[in-house]
Design an enzyme around this catalytic site. Structure first.
Site, PDB file in Angstrom:
ATOM      1  N   ASP A  13      72.781   1.590 -60.261  1.00  0.00           N
ATOM      2  CA  ASP A  13      73.349   1.213 -61.564  1.00  0.00           C
ATOM      3  C   ASP A  13      72.530   1.736 -62.742  1.00  0.00           C
ATOM      4  OD1 ASP A  13      75.257  -0.324 -60.095  1.00  0.00           O
ATOM      5  OD2 ASP A  13      73.735  -1.880 -59.887  1.00  0.00           O
ATOM      6  N   LYS A  16      74.195   6.856 -63.395  1.00  0.00           N
ATOM      7  CA  LYS A  16      74.354   8.197 -62.796  1.00  0.00           C
ATOM      8  C   LYS A  16      75.729   8.780 -63.098  1.00  0.00           C
ATOM      9  CE  LYS A  16      73.401   6.508 -58.757  1.00  0.00           C
ATOM     10  NZ  LYS A  16      72.969   5.153 -59.143  1.00  0.00           N
ATOM     11  N   ALA A  39      79.657   1.756 -54.092  1.00  0.00           N
ATOM     12  CA  ALA A  39      79.209   2.287 -55.384  1.00  0.00           C
ATOM     13  C   ALA A  39      80.283   2.099 -56.444  1.00  0.00           C
ATOM     14  CB  ALA A  39      78.907   3.773 -55.242  1.00  0.00           C
ATOM     15  N   GLY A  40      79.850   2.024 -57.674  1.00  0.00           N
ATOM     16  CA  GLY A  40      80.789   1.955 -58.790  1.00  0.00           C
ATOM     17  C   GLY A  40      80.220   2.781 -59.917  1.00  0.00           C
ATOM     18  N   HIS A  41      80.716   4.008 -60.088  1.00  0.00           N
ATOM     19  CA  HIS A  41      80.179   4.897 -61.128  1.00  0.00           C
ATOM     20  C   HIS A  41      81.084   4.870 -62.356  1.00  0.00           C
ATOM     21  CE1 HIS A  41      77.858   7.303 -57.850  1.00  0.00           C
ATOM     22  NE2 HIS A  41      77.339   6.125 -58.109  1.00  0.00           N
ATOM     23  N   THR A  42      80.520   4.402 -63.460  1.00  0.00           N
ATOM     24  CA  THR A  42      81.310   4.236 -64.679  1.00  0.00           C
ATOM     25  C   THR A  42      81.200   5.477 -65.564  1.00  0.00           C
ATOM     26  OG1 THR A  42      80.780   1.902 -64.527  1.00  0.00           O
ATOM     27  CG2 THR A  42      81.711   2.658 -66.615  1.00  0.00           C
ATOM     28  N   GLN A 226      73.970   4.577 -55.485  1.00  0.00           N
ATOM     29  CA  GLN A 226      72.884   3.578 -55.358  1.00  0.00           C
ATOM     30  C   GLN A 226      71.565   4.147 -55.933  1.00  0.00           C
ATOM     31  OE1 GLN A 226      74.880   3.939 -52.146  1.00  0.00           O
ATOM     32  NE2 GLN A 226      76.231   2.482 -53.082  1.00  0.00           N
ATOM     33  N   THR A 241      70.697  -0.535 -48.836  1.00  0.00           N
ATOM     34  CA  THR A 241      71.980  -0.134 -48.306  1.00  0.00           C
ATOM     35  C   THR A 241      71.716   0.658 -47.020  1.00  0.00           C
ATOM     36  OG1 THR A 241      74.150   0.753 -48.887  1.00  0.00           O
ATOM     37  CG2 THR A 241      72.221   2.004 -49.685  1.00  0.00           C
TER      38      THR A 241
HETATM   39  P1  IMP Z   1      75.855  -2.693 -49.012  1.00  0.00           P
HETATM   40  O1  IMP Z   1      75.595  -1.311 -49.486  1.00  0.00           O
HETATM   41  O2  IMP Z   1      77.217  -3.205 -49.399  1.00  0.00           O
HETATM   42  O3  IMP Z   1      75.549  -2.862 -47.554  1.00  0.00           O
HETATM   43  O4  IMP Z   1      74.821  -3.666 -49.773  1.00  0.00           O
HETATM   44  C1  IMP Z   1      73.418  -3.602 -49.538  1.00  0.00           C
HETATM   45  C2  IMP Z   1      72.631  -3.818 -50.823  1.00  0.00           C
HETATM   46  O5  IMP Z   1      72.820  -2.695 -51.681  1.00  0.00           O
HETATM   47  C3  IMP Z   1      73.054  -5.029 -51.646  1.00  0.00           C
HETATM   48  O6  IMP Z   1      71.926  -5.573 -52.278  1.00  0.00           O
HETATM   49  C4  IMP Z   1      73.997  -4.451 -52.681  1.00  0.00           C
HETATM   50  O7  IMP Z   1      74.076  -5.252 -53.830  1.00  0.00           O
HETATM   51  C5  IMP Z   1      73.295  -3.138 -52.954  1.00  0.00           C
HETATM   52  N1  IMP Z   1      74.204  -2.099 -53.463  1.00  0.00           N
HETATM   53  C6  IMP Z   1      75.131  -1.412 -52.769  1.00  0.00           C
HETATM   54  N2  IMP Z   1      75.764  -0.536 -53.566  1.00  0.00           N
HETATM   55  C7  IMP Z   1      75.221  -0.671 -54.788  1.00  0.00           C
HETATM   56  C8  IMP Z   1      75.432   0.001 -56.037  1.00  0.00           C
HETATM   57  O8  IMP Z   1      76.258   0.898 -56.192  1.00  0.00           O
HETATM   58  N3  IMP Z   1      74.643  -0.408 -57.074  1.00  0.00           N
HETATM   59  C9  IMP Z   1      73.698  -1.373 -56.929  1.00  0.00           C
HETATM   60  N4  IMP Z   1      73.472  -2.008 -55.792  1.00  0.00           N
HETATM   61  C10 IMP Z   1      74.217  -1.669 -54.728  1.00  0.00           C
END
Ligand code: IMP
Length: 431
Positions: A13, A16, A39-42, A226, A241
């Site tokens: 976050d 990127k 992921a969530g890319h804004t 991430q 992750t």
């Molecule tokens: P997972 O990727 O869903 O398995 O989550 C594992 C950890 O990575 C958790 O703490 C999530 O909140 C974190 N996480 C996964 N994707 C993102 C992201 O895009 N941004 C920030 N944290 C993330």
């Protein structure tokens, strides 16, 4: 012509999406190399805000190719939804977006397992996004995953799914007292055959395409999701992750040799955030954390969860510089700090009476670390319209300079707001 990896320096976050979108202007190809729809890319273009989960953040630019490398895990429903949304908004995707045939697929049982596992963890919850990411990578490594190429052959898919349903049901029954019924199995098969038909036209050998483009001297951006501290090997394990967001992950996640990479640009937020569980030394639990969360809109782009907020942590960023071989940085969201009288930068940790300057590899040590701060003066001015670095408040420039000194890395870009125009380029990133 060059190849650049865009990597997150903290816990994700960092912004990127915005920087990738901006640098896409100068690139021919943008390639996502790991993660999935966690992921969530804004990206903000004009008055519109777009959130990408799987599609590379360069998609808004005309005439650019966007690829998804084999290191990503794809939830086909999520990808098709993104494609559909883009088409509705007049953004052409066909002929522009390609997915590697080796990319693994997220299946409904991955999401069930992600949820059930997380529910069952008592004290040590990870706080996953529940998108099935971990279990999909488990299957990839256990060599029982389903890949994009499997989706386009019904017989192959059916055979592989049959074996997987049997195996998943054994553990689902034993561990969680649930199962995937025969009826559900047949509708999953139908659903995924349909996805295969819809996605067929996007499937290619992305590694080959990227290497050909490198030989043709094109500018290419490799987009990480991430961040470094969420890396499966080098992050704050197990609170990570399941993929490799670090720069090295771009080589394995696309199929490109390390000798072909020219530069690594770290995207670094002017403060720190993290979503989910795990140690976070500079976390601000009081009013200040709440202020930053509100002002910075620090809520997960994928799950909407409030992000934990903290001061800038040099120990973390220095570690990211080392692990990624970062050449330079883009500092983002510095406008969020405007109006604060004093700012803190964590320069080291205190552990059992000793000062630690390098990020501890042992999580048990990290948990007990106390951040040691240096205080800097803040600035009052609204900086969101400033386009020239020299015109920024003196205190802000001191803050940036201190980050550069302490991390021994040049800040090439300063982002002062979500729009493309709210970016100060101090140094060209592409040659
Ligand atoms: P997972 O990727 O869903 O398995 O989550 C594992 C950890 O990575 C958790 O703490 C999530 O909140 C974190 N996480 C996964 N994707 C993102 C992201 O895009 N941004 C920030 N944290 C993330």
């Amino acid at each position: 012509m060059s190849t650049i990896i865009v990597v997150g320096s903290q816990w994700g976050d960092e912004g990127k999406g915005k920087i990738t979108d901006l640098l896409s202007e100068e690139s021919s190809i943008i390639v996502r190399y790991q993660g999935g729809c966690n992921a969530g890319h804004t990206v903000v273009k004009g008055e519109k805000q777009y959130i990408f989960h799987l599609v590379p953040s360069g998609i808004l630019h005309e005439g650019k190719k966007c690829y998804i490398g084999s290191g990503v895990v794809i939830d086909p429903a999520s990808l098709l939804q993104e494609i559909e949304d883009l088409k509705h908004q007049g953004i052409e995707v066909e002929g522009k977006l390609f997915v590697d045939s080796k990319t693994h697929v997220v299946l409904p049982y991955h999401k069930i397992l992600d949820e059930k596992k997380e529910e069952k963890r008592e004290k040590n919850k990870i706080g996953t996004t529940k998108r099935g990411i971990g279990p999909a990578y488990i299957d990839k490594n256990a060599r029982c995953g389903i890949r994009m190429s499997d989706l386009i052959d019904k017989n192959i898919l059916e055979g592989k799914l049959k074996t997987n349903f049997k195996e998943k049901n054994e553990s689902l029954k034993k561990l969680y007292n649930t199962e995937i019924t025969i009826k559900e199995q047949s509708s999953i098969l139908k659903e995924y055959v349909k996805y295969g038909q819809s996605l067929k036209k996007y499937i290619r050998d992305v590694s080959l395409l990227v290497n050909q483009a490198i030989n043709e001297n094109k500018n290419i951006l490799f987009e990480g999701a991430q961040g470094t501290l969420l890396d499966i090997d080098h992050g704050t394990y197990p609170y990570v992750t399941s993929s490799s967001p670090i720069a090295g992950g771009a080589c394995t996640g696309i199929g490109v040799g390390p000798t072909k990479i020219d530069k690594v640009l770290g995207i670094t937020k002017a403060y720190t955030t993290r979503v989910g569980e795990g140690p976070f030394p500079t976390e601000m639990l009081g009013e200040m954390g709440e202020h930053i969360r509100k002002k910075g809109g620090e809520f997960g782009a994928t799950t909407g969860r409030p992000r934990r907020c903290g001061w800038f942590d040099v120990v973390v960023v220095k570690y990211a510089v080392r692990i990624n071989g970062m050449d330079s940085m883009a500092v983002t969201k510095i406008d969020v700090l405007s109006g604060l009288k004093k700012l803190k930068i964590c320069t080291s940790y205190q552990y059992e009476g000793e000062s630690i300057k390098e990020f501890p590899s042992d999580l048990e040590i990290l948990k007990k670390c106390t951040p040691m701060y240096e205080e800097l003066e803040g600035w009052e001015e609204d900086i969101s319209q400033i386009t020239d670095y020299d015109n920024l408040p003196m205190q802000l420039k001191k803050y940036i300079k201190r980050i550069e000194e302490l991390t021994n890395t040049r800040v090439a870009i300063v982002s002062v707001g979500p729009r493309r125009s709210q970016t100060i380029i101090r140094e060209k990133v592409f040659k």
